[in-house]
Write a protein that holds these residues in place. Structure first.
Motif, mmCIF file in Angstrom:
data_model
loop_
_atom_site.group_PDB
_atom_site.id
_atom_site.type_symbol
_atom_site.label_atom_id
_atom_site.label_comp_id
_atom_site.label_asym_id
_atom_site.label_seq_id
_atom_site.Cartn_x
_atom_site.Cartn_y
_atom_site.Cartn_z
ATOM 1 N N SER A 149 0.835 -1.195 0.000
ATOM 2 C CA SER A 149 0.000 0.000 0.000
ATOM 3 C C SER A 149 0.875 1.253 0.000
ATOM 4 O O SER A 149 1.955 1.277 0.590
ATOM 5 C CB SER A 149 -0.935 0.000 1.211
ATOM 6 O OG SER A 149 -0.202 -0.146 2.416
ATOM 7 N N ASN A 151 1.442 4.114 1.427
ATOM 8 C CA ASN A 151 1.335 4.973 2.602
ATOM 9 C C ASN A 151 2.598 4.825 3.448
ATOM 10 O O ASN A 151 3.371 3.884 3.266
ATOM 11 C CB ASN A 151 0.113 4.583 3.439
ATOM 12 C CG ASN A 151 0.164 3.135 3.873
ATOM 13 O OD1 ASN A 151 0.248 2.226 3.041
ATOM 14 N ND2 ASN A 151 0.113 2.895 5.167
ATOM 15 N N ARG A 155 0.450 3.731 8.913
ATOM 16 C CA ARG A 155 -0.669 4.641 8.705
ATOM 17 C C ARG A 155 -1.829 3.915 8.021
ATOM 18 O O ARG A 155 -1.645 2.856 7.408
ATOM 19 C CB ARG A 155 -0.216 5.827 7.846
ATOM 20 C CG ARG A 155 0.784 6.734 8.525
ATOM 21 C CD ARG A 155 0.078 7.821 9.319
ATOM 22 N NE ARG A 155 -0.545 8.776 8.402
ATOM 23 C CZ ARG A 155 -1.769 9.269 8.546
ATOM 24 N NH1 ARG A 155 -2.516 8.902 9.571
ATOM 25 N NH2 ARG A 155 -2.262 10.136 7.680
ATOM 26 N N PRO A 156 -3.042 4.487 8.074
ATOM 27 C CA PRO A 156 -4.155 3.888 7.331
ATOM 28 C C PRO A 156 -3.843 3.803 5.841
ATOM 29 O O PRO A 156 -3.253 4.719 5.267
ATOM 30 C CB PRO A 156 -5.317 4.857 7.597
ATOM 31 C CG PRO A 156 -4.974 5.509 8.903
ATOM 32 C CD PRO A 156 -3.487 5.639 8.888
ATOM 33 N N SER A 157 -4.227 2.712 5.215
ATOM 34 C CA SER A 157 -3.952 2.524 3.793
ATOM 35 C C SER A 157 -4.684 3.583 2.969
ATOM 36 O O SER A 157 -5.769 4.031 3.337
ATOM 37 C CB SER A 157 -4.380 1.119 3.363
ATOM 38 O OG SER A 157 -3.599 0.150 4.009
ATOM 39 N N HIS A 241 -0.604 -1.747 11.956
ATOM 40 C CA HIS A 241 -0.962 -1.111 10.696
ATOM 41 C C HIS A 241 -2.165 -0.198 10.898
ATOM 42 O O HIS A 241 -2.881 -0.287 11.898
ATOM 43 C CB HIS A 241 -1.333 -2.164 9.644
ATOM 44 C CG HIS A 241 -0.176 -2.939 9.142
ATOM 45 N ND1 HIS A 241 0.441 -2.669 7.934
ATOM 46 C CD2 HIS A 241 0.495 -3.987 9.665
ATOM 47 C CE1 HIS A 241 1.433 -3.520 7.743
ATOM 48 N NE2 HIS A 241 1.475 -4.322 8.774
ATOM 49 N N TYR A 242 -2.388 0.663 9.911
ATOM 50 C CA TYR A 242 -3.646 1.394 9.751
ATOM 51 C C TYR A 242 -3.928 2.361 10.890
ATOM 52 O O TYR A 242 -5.052 2.826 11.041
ATOM 53 C CB TYR A 242 -4.831 0.421 9.628
ATOM 54 C CG TYR A 242 -4.534 -0.852 8.881
ATOM 55 C CD1 TYR A 242 -4.080 -0.811 7.568
ATOM 56 C CD2 TYR A 242 -4.695 -2.100 9.475
ATOM 57 C CE1 TYR A 242 -3.799 -1.974 6.866
ATOM 58 C CE2 TYR A 242 -4.420 -3.261 8.783
ATOM 59 C CZ TYR A 242 -3.959 -3.199 7.475
ATOM 60 O OH TYR A 242 -3.674 -4.350 6.793
ATOM 61 N N PHE A 306 -10.629 3.173 6.073
ATOM 62 C CA PHE A 306 -9.356 3.889 6.100
ATOM 63 C C PHE A 306 -9.549 5.387 5.925
ATOM 64 O O PHE A 306 -8.825 6.194 6.514
ATOM 65 C CB PHE A 306 -8.425 3.347 5.010
ATOM 66 C CG PHE A 306 -7.985 1.929 5.259
ATOM 67 C CD1 PHE A 306 -7.659 1.488 6.525
ATOM 68 C CD2 PHE A 306 -7.892 1.022 4.208
ATOM 69 C CE1 PHE A 306 -7.250 0.186 6.759
ATOM 70 C CE2 PHE A 306 -7.481 -0.277 4.421
ATOM 71 C CZ PHE A 306 -7.165 -0.701 5.700
ATOM 72 N N ARG A 310 -8.303 8.382 8.631
ATOM 73 C CA ARG A 310 -7.513 9.557 8.238
ATOM 74 C C ARG A 310 -8.232 10.857 8.575
ATOM 75 O O ARG A 310 -7.590 11.857 8.947
ATOM 76 C CB ARG A 310 -7.193 9.488 6.744
ATOM 77 C CG ARG A 310 -6.095 8.484 6.410
ATOM 78 C CD ARG A 310 -5.801 8.423 4.920
ATOM 79 N NE ARG A 310 -4.658 7.557 4.667
ATOM 80 C CZ ARG A 310 -3.402 7.962 4.576
ATOM 81 N NH1 ARG A 310 -3.119 9.260 4.719
ATOM 82 N NH2 ARG A 310 -2.421 7.113 4.346
ATOM 83 N N ARG A 337 -8.588 -5.312 10.174
ATOM 84 C CA ARG A 337 -7.945 -4.008 9.981
ATOM 85 C C ARG A 337 -8.192 -3.099 11.187
ATOM 86 O O ARG A 337 -7.289 -2.386 11.635
ATOM 87 C CB ARG A 337 -8.476 -3.340 8.712
ATOM 88 C CG ARG A 337 -8.384 -4.128 7.412
ATOM 89 C CD ARG A 337 -7.083 -4.859 7.180
ATOM 90 N NE ARG A 337 -6.985 -5.316 5.808
ATOM 91 C CZ ARG A 337 -7.414 -6.504 5.365
ATOM 92 N NH1 ARG A 337 -8.000 -7.354 6.200
ATOM 93 N NH2 ARG A 337 -7.264 -6.840 4.099
ATOM 94 N N ALA A 341 -5.478 -1.408 13.733
ATOM 95 C CA ALA A 341 -5.428 0.039 13.905
ATOM 96 C C ALA A 341 -5.498 0.424 15.380
ATOM 97 O O ALA A 341 -4.913 1.410 15.812
ATOM 98 C CB ALA A 341 -6.589 0.690 13.149
#
Length: 350
Positions: A149, A151, A155-157, A241-242, A306, A310, A337, A341
């Motif tokens: 991804s 990014n 961070r969030p994809s 992640h995310y 996602f 953000r 996900r 996160a």
């Protein structure tokens, strides 16, 4: 990594895709450079998957751990023969059913695939995206594009080109803007090097869909319990992640109790965010409320996850509470996900 590159963002009209733009992007990839591009899942950060130095640039641009393997993207099934030792019958069936599309399969790799692409593993993850911009870019770029991804790691994809620009401006030379992606979650990953296929990452292609094609398929225990000692065999298995900038907590239980708990926690100090659905968005007065979609349409929840994470960064909230989303089809992928996160922070209320 120092942001010292000029990053160009070029919008592509899907009704009339410019060959010149894709030829230019392909030339960057063939020369060992990086290009961000849309797929049907999320935006990817591409490099020549058979060029170890190019693959290293991906890790540097993202700040990604070097033992986190990359997915090699191809434009046609015949391309598999060069990079894998064997294509099992199960893989042939899955490719016929779901390629091009949001399914990644893991094979034993051939020598031409560098260890820098596979995170030091003897296996390679391969996908054929359905996005027409992505597939043409793969062809222009040499046929084998490694792409996680697009990014900054953790961070969030990114589900829009603007998300990519926010994270990677100054780190890569080119972003192809194909508009918002339709799915919004990364591909399902299935390991076909085991005696029984194993799902390593849930996604749009669900376990029940895979079972209908090849029969029994297992789910990796790492999707249920994180183990820091296990080396990741596929992207997203080990590292956080995310994650939004604010602390995220998931609240599970009967919906009336979930709403009461979140409202009770949000009355102290600070700026609090809430992730909810169309059905409950009016239940959280005085909070920064982000509706992720409707529980009647799980694809809407998946495609907005996602983006919502953000948006909370832009709102500069101090803490985020999220309802859980155990929907029947995509629920496992969505919660996978969301849990990552949140750093697996969740609470049950009764």
């Amino acid at each position: 990594m120092i942001r010292d590159l000029h990053t160009e963002l070029i919008e592509i009209n899907r009704a009339q895709i410019s060959p010149a733009v894709l030829e230019r992007a392909g030339a960057i990839l063939r020369a060992g450079g990086l290009v961000a591009f849309p797929t049907e899942t999320v935006y990817g950060l591409g490099a020549d998957g058979l060029n170890e130095e190019a693959a290293r640039k991906i890790y540097a641009a993202k700040g990604r751990p070097s033992d986190n393997p990359l997915i090699v993207h191809i434009a046609d099934t015949e391309a598999l023969n060069k990079i894998v030792q064997e294509v099992p019958k199960a893989a042939e069936k899955l490719a016929e059913a779901f390629w091009p599309g949001p399914l990644t399969m893991i094979f034993h790799k051939n020598e031409c695939v560098p260890l820098g692409t596979t995170g030091g593993l003897s296996t390679v993850a391969v996908r054929m995206p359905s996005d027409e911009i992505a597939r043409e870019l793969i062809r222009q770029g040499g046929g084998y594009i490694a792409a996680p991804s697009a990014n900054v790691s953790g961070r969030p994809s990114p589900t829009t080109a603007q998300h990519v620009y926010e994270d990677l401006n100054g780190r890569i030379p080119l972003i192809l803007d194909g508009g918002p992606v339709p799915i919004g979650l990364e591909s399902t990953i299935v390991d076909l090097t085991e005696e029984c296929p194993v799902i390593l990452r849930p996604g749009y292609i669900t376990r029940s869909m895979i079972r209908e094609v090849i029969g029994e398929v297992q789910v990796d225990q790492g999707l249920i319990e994180e183990n820091a000692l296990v080396r990741p065999k596929a992207p997203g298995m080990k590292y956080r992640h995310y994650a939004p900038k604010a602390e995220l907590l998931i609240v599970e239980g009967p919906m009336d109790q979930v709403i009461a708990y979140i409202n009770g926690q949000c009355c102290d100090s600070g700026k609090t965010g809430v992730i909810c659905t169309e059905e409950t968005k009016t239940c959280y007065p005085g909070k920064v409320v982000k509706c992720i979609g409707s529980r009647k349409d799980e694809r809407s929840i998946a495609s907005h996850l996602f983006q919502v994470l953000r948006e909370f960064d832009e709102e500069e909230v101090d803490r985020i509470y999220s309802e859980s989303f155990h929907t029947p089809g995509l629920g496992q992928a969505i919660m996978n996900r969301l849990l990552k996160a949140a750093g697996h922070r969740k609470i049950y209320v009764t």
